[in-house]
Structure formats: C-alpha cells, structure tokens
Design a protein around this motif. Structure first.
Motif, PDB file in Angstrom:
ATOM      1  N   TRP A 172       0.964  -0.764   0.048  1.00 23.93           N
ATOM      2  CA  TRP A 172       0.488   0.151   0.442  1.00 23.93           C
ATOM      3  C   TRP A 172       0.411   1.064   0.241  1.00 23.93           C
ATOM      4  CZ3 TRP A 172      -2.789  -1.784   5.154  1.00 23.93           C
ATOM      5  CH2 TRP A 172      -3.389  -3.257   4.781  1.00 23.93           C
ATOM      6  N   SER A 173       0.403   2.016  -0.640  1.00 22.36           N
ATOM      7  CA  SER A 173       1.004   3.527  -0.308  1.00 22.36           C
ATOM      8  C   SER A 173       0.977   4.335   1.367  1.00 22.36           C
ATOM      9  CB  SER A 173       0.168   4.885  -1.370  1.00 22.36           C
ATOM     10  OG  SER A 173      -0.752   4.515  -0.921  1.00 22.36           O
ATOM     11  N   THR A 174       1.224   5.222   1.200  1.00 26.64           N
ATOM     12  CA  THR A 174       0.643   5.426   2.882  1.00 26.64           C
ATOM     13  C   THR A 174      -0.945   6.217   3.102  1.00 26.64           C
ATOM     14  OG1 THR A 174       3.031   6.085   3.272  1.00 26.64           O
ATOM     15  CG2 THR A 174       1.220   7.246   4.782  1.00 26.64           C
ATOM     16  N   GLU A 175      -1.141   6.795   1.754  1.00 23.02           N
ATOM     17  CA  GLU A 175      -2.500   7.428   2.110  1.00 23.02           C
ATOM     18  C   GLU A 175      -3.464   5.943   2.016  1.00 23.02           C
ATOM     19  OE1 GLU A 175      -5.197   9.976  -0.869  1.00 23.02           O
ATOM     20  OE2 GLU A 175      -3.002   9.412  -1.453  1.00 23.02           O
ATOM     21  N   GLU A 176      -2.821   4.784   1.150  1.00 28.23           N
ATOM     22  CA  GLU A 176      -4.229   3.910   1.384  1.00 28.23           C
ATOM     23  C   GLU A 176      -4.011   3.056   2.232  1.00 28.23           C
ATOM     24  OE1 GLU A 176      -3.772   2.066  -3.123  1.00 28.23           O
ATOM     25  OE2 GLU A 176      -2.426   2.090  -2.409  1.00 28.23           O
ATOM     26  N   THR A 177      -2.551   2.689   3.065  1.00 28.04           N
ATOM     27  CA  THR A 177      -2.491   2.135   4.436  1.00 28.04           C
ATOM     28  C   THR A 177      -2.951   3.281   6.176  1.00 28.04           C
ATOM     29  OG1 THR A 177      -0.452   1.570   4.271  1.00 28.04           O
ATOM     30  CG2 THR A 177      -0.737   1.853   6.437  1.00 28.04           C
TER      31      THR A 177
END
Length: 232
Positions: A210-215
C-alpha cells in the motif's frame, strides 16, 4: 498473466512495525544521506512514517521498533558484506556500548526528532537491535507473539535491505505482512536502484503493498479503542 490481488484486514491483532527509524538513515545529518537522501526525499518518507506512527498511536494500535545499533565490539567482525562494511566504515548506528547511553542523544543511532515524543511514550515495544538485515537474531518475533500480533504493517529503512528482510522473515514465520512502500526508501547507486528492487519483491511476496495514503485509509477502518485494545 498478472498476479492475483491480496490484502490484509486490519484488526486488533495488527501492529505497526518501524525498521531503523533513526537519524543516520533519515536525516540530512545522517551518515547515509548521500546514498539514501534522494529516495527519502522523493518518497516523503519521514512525513509518511510520522503519519503512520501518529495514526497508530491515535487508534491504540501497538507499535514495535526493530532498531540497529553497533557497539565497539561489533567493529571486530572478521568478514562483512558490502553494505555491512560500508556501515562500519562510516560509523553508522554506532553507540558507546550495549549498557551505556553516553553520547546517544542526537547521535546517528538516535530516533528522528519527529518520532521521539511518540516512540518514547512508555508504550512502544523496542526489540533488541538487529545486527545485519533481518530479525532472525533479535527478539522481535517473540515480542509480537507474546502480544498475539499476527499481522504487521511495515515501514522504515531501508526498503530493499532491512525492510525486505523483515518482510521475508515474518512471512516465513506465519505473519500477514502489509508494506507501506512510500514510508520506506533505499540507496540509489550507479547501476543500482534499491527502491525499484524492493517494490518488485513487495508486490510479489507481501500480503499487501500500500501507499501511505492507502495504509491510513485501512487504519481508519479500525473500530477498537485504546482501552479495548489493551485488554484484547
């Protein structure tokens, strides 16, 4: 033919694990900045790690740290790989001794200043230092198991070395692993891009990349409080 989609469902058996959240890797003042600084800057790694850390603390998720320290006796090793030799040559992560904090504050082995208030809250679980890349020789897996943690969100340094080594070992030990890929970074050297190498292996091996945003979006779905987590 592409790879199938897999994911990790965050719940009260999930923890955030930070690898080497230390000055020597993440700060322009650190001794490794010359090789990792471009990647750290491009990925916005420090801010992304801080966002994950703040969110984990805010929702009561357990936070673990697997750090790296070198003591004077470690400089007596008789053989090393290329990265190990580099780290020893530039005195990366050096401490005065295993039982002493003399000179630790603000040194390259210390935590990034942005992380210190959150990490030093008396609740963060610090594993023994790993000496090479993975957690095989520290107590990280024991500490996770003792808290009934079997899902881990990985972030930290560096992407294709310590983070990937932790990912591989945790997978082999039966953990579900999600990697927040832009909360990591890696060395960029002539003919070598550690970040590109890591991303390939994350996507092939991890349960989720995941990207940080997705995380953060996945973490926002967590529906337990600090109190309920403490007694889970």
């Amino acid at each position: 033919m592409g790879l199938p989609n897999t994911t990790v469902t965050i719940d009260d058996r999930t923890a955030l694990l930070l690898i080497d959240p230390q000055i020597d890797f993440l700060s322009p003042d650190g001794v490794a900045w010359g090789v990792v600084g471009e990647s750290v800057t491009k990925n916005n790694t420090v801010a992304n790690m801080q966002a994950l850390l703040e969110t984990a603390k805010g929702c009561g998720m357990e936070v673990f740290v697997s750090p790296r320290y070198y003591y004077p006796t470690d400089h007596g090793w008789k053989f090393e790989g290329a990265v190990e030799k580099l780290m020893h040559d530039i005195n990366m992560f050096d401490r005065s001794g295993p039982l002493s904090l003399v000179g630790f504050e603000g040194s390259g082995a210390d935590w990034m200043p942005e992380f210190k208030p959150l990490l030093e809250d008396g609740k963060t679980i610090f594993a023994n230092p790993h000496k090479v890349y993975g957690p095989q020789n520290n107590d990280l897996v024991l500490q996770l198991r003792k808290r009934h943690i079997d899902k881990v969100i990985l972030a930290g340094m560096s992407a294709n070395v310590c983070v990937e080594s932790h990912m591989r070992d945790l997978l082999e030990n039966g953990f579900e692993v999600a990697v927040a890929w832009d909360a990591t970074a890696a060395a960029i050297l002539p003919g070598m891009d550690g970040m590109a190498a890591a991303l390939t292996n994350y996507k092939m091996l991890a349960n989720a990349t995941w990207s940080t945003e997705e995380t953060l979006a996945e973490m926002a779905k967590v529906g337990f409080s600090k109190a309920s987590y403490a007694t889970a």
